[in-house]
Design an enzyme around this catalytic site. Structure first.
Site, PDB file in Angstrom:
ATOM      1  N   ARG A 267      22.042  13.760 -19.477  1.00 17.59           N
ATOM      2  CA  ARG A 267      21.641  15.171 -19.427  1.00 17.59           C
ATOM      3  C   ARG A 267      20.408  15.302 -20.305  1.00 17.59           C
ATOM      4  NH1 ARG A 267      20.888  19.852 -17.071  1.00 17.59           N
ATOM      5  NH2 ARG A 267      21.715  21.671 -18.138  1.00 17.59           N
TER       6      ARG A 267
ATOM      7  N   GLU B 218      18.511  17.660 -21.328  1.00 13.75           N
ATOM      8  CA  GLU B 218      18.514  18.705 -22.346  1.00 13.75           C
ATOM      9  C   GLU B 218      19.177  18.225 -23.638  1.00 13.75           C
ATOM     10  OE1 GLU B 218      21.009  22.841 -22.538  1.00 13.75           O
ATOM     11  OE2 GLU B 218      19.935  22.414 -20.681  1.00 13.75           O
TER      12      GLU B 218
ATOM     13  N   ARG C  76      17.337  13.478 -23.812  1.00 15.05           N
ATOM     14  CA  ARG C  76      16.079  12.874 -23.354  1.00 15.05           C
ATOM     15  C   ARG C  76      15.132  12.536 -24.512  1.00 15.05           C
ATOM     16  NH1 ARG C  76      13.889  12.647 -18.600  1.00 15.05           N
ATOM     17  NH2 ARG C  76      15.009  14.415 -17.738  1.00 15.05           N
TER      18      ARG C  76
ATOM     19  N   GLY D 122      14.510  20.144  -8.816  1.00 17.60           N
ATOM     20  CA  GLY D 122      14.904  20.265  -7.414  1.00 17.60           C
ATOM     21  C   GLY D 122      16.345  20.708  -7.290  1.00 17.60           C
TER      22      GLY D 122
ATOM     23  N   GLU E  85      25.241  12.652  -9.486  1.00 12.11           N
ATOM     24  CA  GLU E  85      24.729  11.322  -9.816  1.00 12.11           C
ATOM     25  C   GLU E  85      25.876  10.412 -10.262  1.00 12.11           C
ATOM     26  OE1 GLU E  85      20.709  11.033 -11.884  1.00 12.11           O
ATOM     27  OE2 GLU E  85      22.096  10.500 -13.494  1.00 12.11           O
TER      28      GLU E  85
END
Length: 170
Positions: free
Chosen positions: A24, A26, A29, A57, A91
């Protein structure tokens, strides 16, 4: 169970990546994932890490599914807001479908308790309360996400609370 022969393996796609990172953005990263990615690159490990623009997207692209399928191993970084992302949950479901049979999924419990992931409690319970409301007409999808989280939490992995093992692994 069918065994793959050497002749059959010529028709299987060769892995384009050694590692596929699921995380995730947020939450991780700019911290843990960037450090992990850097360390993997330093060791010559070809790693797929999505571009921040991908998450804007509405659906996961076939390119992303291809990257999952063309990776030898998936590292799933489970963080407090991981389950709030339908993108991450889709995912994860794909990762487990592609890689579980070859034992190529490594969970990393980053500031979350594995039992919260397994039982969908804590921040995972909050995320699923929203998903249950939003996807009232697609209960099977939500059920598949719950199953995927339970499965990944039952795999052997790394827990950030165990700092000694965690820092050694990286």
């Amino acid at each position: 169970m069918a065994l793959t022969t050497q002749r059959d393996s010529a028709f299987l796609p060769s892995p384009n990546y050694d590692v596929f990172l699921s995380f995730r953005g947020e939450d991780t990263r700019l911290s843990f994932v960037s450090h992990l990615y850097h360390e993997l690159q330093l060791r010559g490990i070809k790693t797929f890490k999505d571009d921040p623009k991908l998450e804007r997207g509405t659906a996961i692209s076939s390119g992303l599914f291809n990257a999952i399928q063309e990776s030898r191993l998936a590292i799933v970084v489970l963080s407090p807001k991981y389950a709030s992302s339908t993108w991450c949950l889709d995912e994860l479901t794909e990762i487990l479908q592609c890689m579980k049979s070859k034992s190529a999924v490594l969970p990393v419990f980053y500031h979350v308790d594995p039992s919260d992931v397994r039982k969908q409690t804590g921040s995972f319970a909050c995320a699923f309360a929203e998903h249950e409301e939003r996807f009232r007409e697609d209960r099977e999808r939500v059920k598949s996400w719950r199953t995927a989280l339970t499965e990944v939490a039952n795999l052997s992995g790394f827990d950030s609370k165990n700092e000694q093992v965690f820092s050694y692994a990286i």
